[in-house]
Design a protein around this motif. Structure first.
Motif, PDB file in Angstrom:
ATOM      1  N   SER A 100       1.225  -1.198  -0.274  1.00 23.06           N
ATOM      2  CA  SER A 100       0.325   0.077  -0.051  1.00 23.06           C
ATOM      3  C   SER A 100       0.441   1.680  -0.213  1.00 23.06           C
ATOM      4  CB  SER A 100      -0.556   0.364   1.329  1.00 23.06           C
ATOM      5  OG  SER A 100      -0.107   0.209   2.364  1.00 23.06           O
ATOM      6  N   LEU A 101       2.356   0.556   0.133  1.00 22.31           N
ATOM      7  CA  LEU A 101       2.854   2.548   0.990  1.00 22.31           C
ATOM      8  C   LEU A 101       3.123   2.784  -0.889  1.00 22.31           C
ATOM      9  CD1 LEU A 101       4.978   1.197   3.611  1.00 22.31           C
ATOM     10  CD2 LEU A 101       2.809   3.297   3.732  1.00 22.31           C
ATOM     11  N   PHE A 102       3.331   2.053  -1.977  1.00 23.12           N
ATOM     12  CA  PHE A 102       3.756   2.447  -3.257  1.00 23.12           C
ATOM     13  C   PHE A 102       2.527   2.701  -4.267  1.00 23.12           C
ATOM     14  CE2 PHE A 102       6.999  -0.409  -1.418  1.00 23.12           C
ATOM     15  CZ  PHE A 102       7.793   0.105  -2.290  1.00 23.12           C
ATOM     16  N   ALA A 103       0.930   2.551  -3.328  1.00 17.84           N
ATOM     17  CA  ALA A 103      -0.078   2.993  -4.473  1.00 17.84           C
ATOM     18  C   ALA A 103       0.289   3.828  -4.421  1.00 17.84           C
ATOM     19  CB  ALA A 103      -1.469   2.954  -3.227  1.00 17.84           C
ATOM     20  N   ASP A 104       0.224   4.857  -4.435  1.00 18.14           N
ATOM     21  CA  ASP A 104       0.405   6.840  -4.956  1.00 18.14           C
ATOM     22  C   ASP A 104       1.884   6.990  -4.939  1.00 18.14           C
ATOM     23  OD1 ASP A 104       0.986   7.307  -2.191  1.00 18.14           O
ATOM     24  OD2 ASP A 104      -0.106   8.780  -1.967  1.00 18.14           O
ATOM     25  N   CYS A 146       9.404  16.406  16.385  1.00 20.68           N
ATOM     26  CA  CYS A 146       7.669  16.442  15.705  1.00 20.68           C
ATOM     27  C   CYS A 146       7.328  17.446  16.006  1.00 20.68           C
ATOM     28  CB  CYS A 146       7.493  15.403  15.647  1.00 20.68           C
ATOM     29  SG  CYS A 146       7.671  13.601  14.652  1.00 20.68           S
ATOM     30  N   TRP A 147       6.980  18.243  17.339  1.00 16.10           N
ATOM     31  CA  TRP A 147       5.873  19.056  18.218  1.00 16.10           C
ATOM     32  C   TRP A 147       6.732  19.895  17.576  1.00 16.10           C
ATOM     33  CZ3 TRP A 147       7.752  21.870  21.954  1.00 16.10           C
ATOM     34  CH2 TRP A 147       5.723  23.879  22.469  1.00 16.10           C
ATOM     35  N   GLN A 196       9.573   9.624   3.844  1.00 18.55           N
ATOM     36  CA  GLN A 196       8.356   9.892   3.607  1.00 18.55           C
ATOM     37  C   GLN A 196       7.258   9.385   4.337  1.00 18.55           C
ATOM     38  OE1 GLN A 196       7.548  10.359  -0.504  1.00 18.55           O
ATOM     39  NE2 GLN A 196       5.153  11.703  -0.108  1.00 18.55           N
ATOM     40  N   SER A 197       7.270   8.035   4.203  1.00 15.87           N
ATOM     41  CA  SER A 197       6.555   7.242   4.765  1.00 15.87           C
ATOM     42  C   SER A 197       6.757   7.315   6.580  1.00 15.87           C
ATOM     43  CB  SER A 197       6.526   4.899   4.182  1.00 15.87           C
ATOM     44  OG  SER A 197       6.677   4.947   2.593  1.00 15.87           O
ATOM     45  N   GLU A 248       4.377  10.838   7.647  1.00 13.26           N
ATOM     46  CA  GLU A 248       3.663   9.838   6.685  1.00 13.26           C
ATOM     47  C   GLU A 248       3.049   9.331   8.124  1.00 13.26           C
ATOM     48  OE1 GLU A 248       2.856   7.785   3.718  1.00 13.26           O
ATOM     49  OE2 GLU A 248       3.460  10.251   2.411  1.00 13.26           O
ATOM     50  N   GLY A 249       4.012   8.794   8.709  1.00 13.32           N
ATOM     51  CA  GLY A 249       4.294   8.063  10.399  1.00 13.32           C
ATOM     52  C   GLY A 249       3.420   6.819  10.154  1.00 13.32           C
TER      53      GLY A 249
END
Length: 291
Positions: free
Chosen positions: A154-158, A260-261, A176-177, A181-182
């Motif tokens: 699914s991580l390659f879907a888009d 991240c915050w 990125q993943s 995107e967490g």
């Protein structure tokens, strides 16, 4: 053949002897819920004949092609487009699975499952251990090697691998993943594969140049500047106290959330950013040290 859990993708170009080793390491696996896809870049060293013989004895080779392409990531993208498995695994020619490793992997829906690997460099071996918590600092100086990663389809879907990059497209995809995107991830303390440690990705300067280029192109100016600031902080004397506290999972999780915050807060409120050029150069030419 029913839909497999795992798609193993092998990219090859004029590495017939390495390809043979890779195929042998796959054939020794007792795990059976996989398909194998081979993308050959029009080799002329006997690789095509090796693949043809392999296809006659291994019914799990569901697709193979031999044609010119635009580099390793173009070949890997071709394999992704053909893959049907829930997870994708990239084992290119010359890379070999360690023992009967696949039967030990629990494909539980976690998006990034990764283990350890062994790098072979001029007959010397060096083990690379995957991190329990891959954070921003880890990703700048290190990578989750694709030979040790089982990546959810699914991580390659888009987003396929960005072929504008010749060395770090897989690093960019994992950054990125996981960071941006967490997605979920899990480190398994097992050696997945051994691979050649003398390839183009072993050139530190070239790797860091491409990583900085990717970060500039994929992060906002504010986030990029903040990231550079964090890396500069990582070089400071203050970071020496962190390893003392960093031995608990609770602290590691809290530290990641804090970073991240801070990134988000800085992007919203900061009107001044440290000039990055000198920091950029110092980071580019400074090898990472755990000391």
């Amino acid at each position: 053949m029913k839909t497999p859990i795992l798609s193993i993708i092998t990219v090859n170009f004029n590495n017939n002897e390495g390809l043979k080793k890779t195929l042998r390491s796959i054939e020794t696996q007792s795990y059976t819920s996989y398909e194998h896809i081979i993308i050959d870049a029009d080799s002329n060293d006997g690789s095509k004949e090796t693949i043809e013989k392999y296809s006659e004895r291994n019914t799990r080779l569901t697709y193979w092609v031999s044609e010119k392409d635009n580099g390793i990531y173009d070949g890997m993208n071709k394999g992704i487009r053909q893959a049907k498995g829930e997870y994708l695994y990239f084992l290119n020619s010359g890379d070999c699975l360690q023992g009967d490793i696949l039967k030990k992997i629990s494909f539980d829906g976690t998006k990034y499952i990764y283990g350890d690997m062994v790098l072979i460099n001029n007959q010397e071996q060096r083990k690379e251990t995957g991190p329990d918590y891959p954070d921003l600092i880890f990703f700048f100086y290190n990578a989750l090697a694709h030979q040790a990663c089982f990546i959810h389809h699914s991580l390659f879907a888009d987003k396929l691998y960005d072929t504008r990059y010749k060395i770090i497209a897989d690093w960019g995809h994992s950054f990125q993943s996981i960071i941006m995107e967490g997605c979920s991830y899990r480190h398994i303390p097992s050696t997945i594969a051994e691979c050649d440690g003398t390839g183009i990705s072993s050139n530190y300067i070239d790797v860091q140049t491409e990583r900085l280029k990717w970060l500039k192109e994929n992060l906002s100016h504010q986030l990029y500047s903040t990231y550079i600031d964090i890396l500069e902080y990582n070089k400071s004397e203050f970071k020496a106290i962190i390893p003392t506290m960093n031995h608990t999972k609770k602290f590691q999780k809290r530290a990641r959330k804090l970073v991240c915050w801070l990134l988000k807060l800085n992007a919203i409120f900061s009107s001044h950013h440290t000039p990055a050029e000198d920091i950029y150069n110092s980071i580019l030419y400074r090898p990472f040290s755990n000391k």
